[in-house]
Design an enzyme around this catalytic site. Sequence first.
Site, PDB file in Angstrom:
ATOM      1  N   TYR A 183      27.133  47.549  40.530  1.00 46.33           N
ATOM      2  CA  TYR A 183      26.963  46.657  41.205  1.00 46.33           C
ATOM      3  C   TYR A 183      28.003  46.629  42.649  1.00 46.33           C
ATOM      4  CZ  TYR A 183      30.529  43.553  39.262  1.00 46.33           C
ATOM      5  OH  TYR A 183      31.920  43.026  38.771  1.00 46.33           O
ATOM      6  N   GLY A 201      40.509  42.095  38.693  1.00 45.57           N
ATOM      7  CA  GLY A 201      39.220  41.871  39.206  1.00 45.57           C
ATOM      8  C   GLY A 201      38.708  40.487  39.188  1.00 45.57           C
ATOM      9  N   HIS A 230      34.506  32.426  42.760  1.00 48.28           N
ATOM     10  CA  HIS A 230      33.713  32.781  43.744  1.00 48.28           C
ATOM     11  C   HIS A 230      32.315  32.237  43.942  1.00 48.28           C
ATOM     12  CE1 HIS A 230      31.256  35.914  42.430  1.00 48.28           C
ATOM     13  NE2 HIS A 230      32.347  36.184  41.596  1.00 48.28           N
ATOM     14  N   CYS A 261      34.459  36.757  36.353  1.00 50.91           N
ATOM     15  CA  CYS A 261      34.590  35.919  37.304  1.00 50.91           C
ATOM     16  C   CYS A 261      34.237  34.626  36.880  1.00 50.91           C
ATOM     17  CB  CYS A 261      34.072  36.304  38.648  1.00 50.91           C
ATOM     18  SG  CYS A 261      34.809  37.861  39.412  1.00 50.91           S
TER      19      CYS A 261
END
Length: 376
Positions: A287, A301, A305, A323
Amino acid sequence: MGLLTAGALLLSACTGGAGGDGGGTSKADAPPVAKVSVEPGDGAKDISPRAPVKVSVAEGSLDEVTLTADGKAVAGKIAADKKTWAPDKVLEFGKSYTLGGSATGTDGKKVDIKGGFATQAAGKLMRATINPVDNATVGIAMPVKVEFDEAPQDRAAVEKALKVETSVPVEGAWAWLNPKEVHYRPKEFWPANTQVKVSADLFAVPYGKNVFGRASLSTKFTIGRAQIVEASVATKRMIVKRDGRELMNLPASLGDESKPDLRTANGIYMVSERNATERMVNEKYKYDVTKKWAVRIANSGEFIHENQDNAANLGKRNTSHGCINLSEADAKRYFDSSLIGDPVIISGSAGTKGAVSDTYDWRIDWPTWLSKSALK
């Protein structure tokens, strides 16, 4: 009575007069009583610029002291009791210094101050940086970091030159997290609104192998409000607390627990970067996307968000690549509330984030942290 007086005067004249048979010395001919001492001694060579420089007087007071090199005066002060003088700051490498001035003894006689010495030539000078920068406002998990261009050999000498002052009492310590970085953090998160001053008096500090500190550093910064993020893999919620009260309770999607390399592992993370947009690329999982309101919490990483593409799973399933996904509105709201240095505490995962890859200061327990000091 008058004869006795005359006899007494005559005896006095015979035993104490100038030039008399008794061989006495008049006050005018007596040596000055003031005794001046200078450190380092006259003619000393290869003195460290950090070596103490001091002029002192016994049985008298200092009138004036000058210290010059290359025709330029070195600023200094005579103490309030007029007994000592010292320069205002450390000296320079490779200079010849000349001392001058005068002192007056308790007998009223002046003595000159004379002397000179030379500092050692500079070896290799090593640069260092300090963070946070001046006037920053940071979160309660923010450590102080002093980083060197190369690894200093004498870590103890470095630590002795470091000082942290706070507006309220704080228990903290320095720890070497790698050969080129020494960090300071409190035992617990900083108290909100603490004023912090850090001094790294590193100029001319001997690091070993003829390497010295290039310059001294300092910074003053402020700890902001006490904001903590608590994100749970189990509940799929991200709770934001400020000053002990819940500010936000947001549905989220964290890392996919079925794949160990995608987990949002347990541990205390820290906000280290904030960007309105962030390009995210992963070759393994193929991605390349740009997401909004990205708050980095680890250099490996992990971000908090916006991911509107994953809206259906927020609060229901953990499907991210590590994430913490939020809706665009929630991500913006959280982004606006965040500061560099805010702690982010992850729980409920089958994995635990180790002391790797980023600002992992709060993933080290306190006894281990203390063991990393060079002064233990």
